[in-house]
Design an enzyme around this catalytic site. Structure first.
Site, PDB file in Angstrom:
ATOM      1  N   ASN A  62      -3.078   4.411  -1.421  1.00  0.00           N
ATOM      2  CA  ASN A  62      -2.302   3.723  -2.455  1.00  0.00           C
ATOM      3  C   ASN A  62      -0.885   4.277  -2.528  1.00  0.00           C
ATOM      4  O   ASN A  62      -0.661   5.476  -2.377  1.00  0.00           O
ATOM      5  CB  ASN A  62      -3.010   3.733  -3.819  1.00  0.00           C
ATOM      6  CG  ASN A  62      -3.451   5.095  -4.300  1.00  0.00           C
ATOM      7  OD1 ASN A  62      -3.763   5.975  -3.517  1.00  0.00           O
ATOM      8  ND2 ASN A  62      -3.486   5.271  -5.607  1.00  0.00           N
ATOM      9  N   GLU A  75      -6.485  -0.282  -0.022  1.00  0.00           N
ATOM     10  CA  GLU A  75      -7.170  -1.269   0.819  1.00  0.00           C
ATOM     11  C   GLU A  75      -6.185  -2.297   1.369  1.00  0.00           C
ATOM     12  O   GLU A  75      -6.259  -2.696   2.529  1.00  0.00           O
ATOM     13  CB  GLU A  75      -8.259  -1.997   0.016  1.00  0.00           C
ATOM     14  CG  GLU A  75      -9.376  -1.102  -0.471  1.00  0.00           C
ATOM     15  CD  GLU A  75      -9.120  -0.500  -1.846  1.00  0.00           C
ATOM     16  OE1 GLU A  75      -7.950  -0.204  -2.179  1.00  0.00           O
ATOM     17  OE2 GLU A  75     -10.088  -0.319  -2.584  1.00  0.00           O
ATOM     18  N   CYS A 115      -7.712  -6.732  -4.128  1.00  0.00           N
ATOM     19  CA  CYS A 115      -8.028  -6.286  -2.762  1.00  0.00           C
ATOM     20  C   CYS A 115      -9.172  -7.117  -2.177  1.00  0.00           C
ATOM     21  O   CYS A 115      -9.167  -7.445  -0.989  1.00  0.00           O
ATOM     22  CB  CYS A 115      -8.369  -4.799  -2.741  1.00  0.00           C
ATOM     23  SG  CYS A 115      -6.907  -3.773  -2.991  1.00  0.00           S
TER      24      CYS A 115
HETATM   25  N1  THU Z   1      -6.264   1.556  -6.461  1.00  0.00           N
HETATM   26  C1  THU Z   1      -6.534   1.387  -5.132  1.00  0.00           C
HETATM   27  O1  THU Z   1      -5.826   1.930  -4.267  1.00  0.00           O
HETATM   28  N2  THU Z   1      -7.585   0.605  -4.798  1.00  0.00           N
HETATM   29  C2  THU Z   1      -8.399  -0.043  -5.683  1.00  0.00           C
HETATM   30  O2  THU Z   1      -9.245  -0.818  -5.269  1.00  0.00           O
HETATM   31  C3  THU Z   1      -8.242   0.211  -7.115  1.00  0.00           C
HETATM   32  C4  THU Z   1      -7.034   0.975  -7.517  1.00  0.00           C
HETATM   33  C5  THU Z   1      -5.108   2.365  -6.828  1.00  0.00           C
HETATM   34  C6  THU Z   1      -3.975   1.580  -7.444  1.00  0.00           C
HETATM   35  C7  THU Z   1      -3.274   2.641  -8.265  1.00  0.00           C
HETATM   36  O3  THU Z   1      -2.366   3.325  -7.422  1.00  0.00           O
HETATM   37  C8  THU Z   1      -4.388   3.597  -8.653  1.00  0.00           C
HETATM   38  O4  THU Z   1      -5.477   3.339  -7.787  1.00  0.00           O
HETATM   39  C9  THU Z   1      -4.862   3.432 -10.101  1.00  0.00           C
HETATM   40  O5  THU Z   1      -5.203   2.117 -10.371  1.00  0.00           O
END
Ligand code: THU
Length: 160
Positions: A62, A75, A115
């Protein structure tokens, strides 16, 4: 009126050691990716790793932004990188893991709705399922056989 029911099977592995070898390898790549997350705001680091049928592994984490909605989940970072770099390859599997600097993450972290929609597009494009393994920082791992199993009644290009 007719009523329909949606059912799907998924598997729960007790921990990392119970995963088959190829899934362990992919989850390790996701853990490495997780350590490269840029998550100064949520302190929630997510890593994703995709295994392609050309034997390549593509990872993502992320990437947050001071303007919060401009950030992107692990993702989608990974799947768009795969689509951009290997447009002809099929994605066979995806491993996801998350950790937090605020608390222990021991439950499997499922991909968010946005995602799921993004991954569904690639499943549709390649016309074959993407197996998904998701974990917290450790502990149980859930395996689903296809993205569309967790996005029933999905919106796709047939509506356009
Ligand atoms: N996040 C992801 O990378 N994938 C997910 O499926 C859910 C959330 C990240 C987004 C943000 O940077 C952090 O987790 C908190 O929501």
């Amino acid at each position: 009126m007719i009523e329909k029911e949606f059912k799907f099977k998924y598997q729960i592995f007790e921990d990392f050691s119970e995963l088959p070898g190829h899934a362990q390898k992919l989850m390790k790549s996701a853990i490495n990716a997780r350590n490269k997350a840029y998550a100064p705001y949520s302190k929630f680091q997510v890593g994703a790793a995709l295994y392609l049928n050309n034997d390549e592994t593509v990872t993502g984490s992320n990437q947050e932004n001071a303007s919060y909605p401009s950030g992107l989940c692990a993702e989608r970072t990974a799947i768009y990188a795969a689509g951009a770099n290997y447009p002809e390859a099929k994605i066979e599997a995806l491993a996801i893991t998350a950790t937090s600097q605020k608390h222990k993450v021991l439950e499997p972290i499922a991909p968010c709705g946005a995602c799921r929609q993004a991954i569904a597009e690639y499943e549709k494009k390649q016309n074959s399922p993407i197996v998904i393994y998701f974990m917290g920082e450790s502990g149980k791992i859930i395996m689903v056989n296809a993205l569309l199993d967790i996005l029933p009644l999905a919106f796709d290009n047939k509506f356009l």
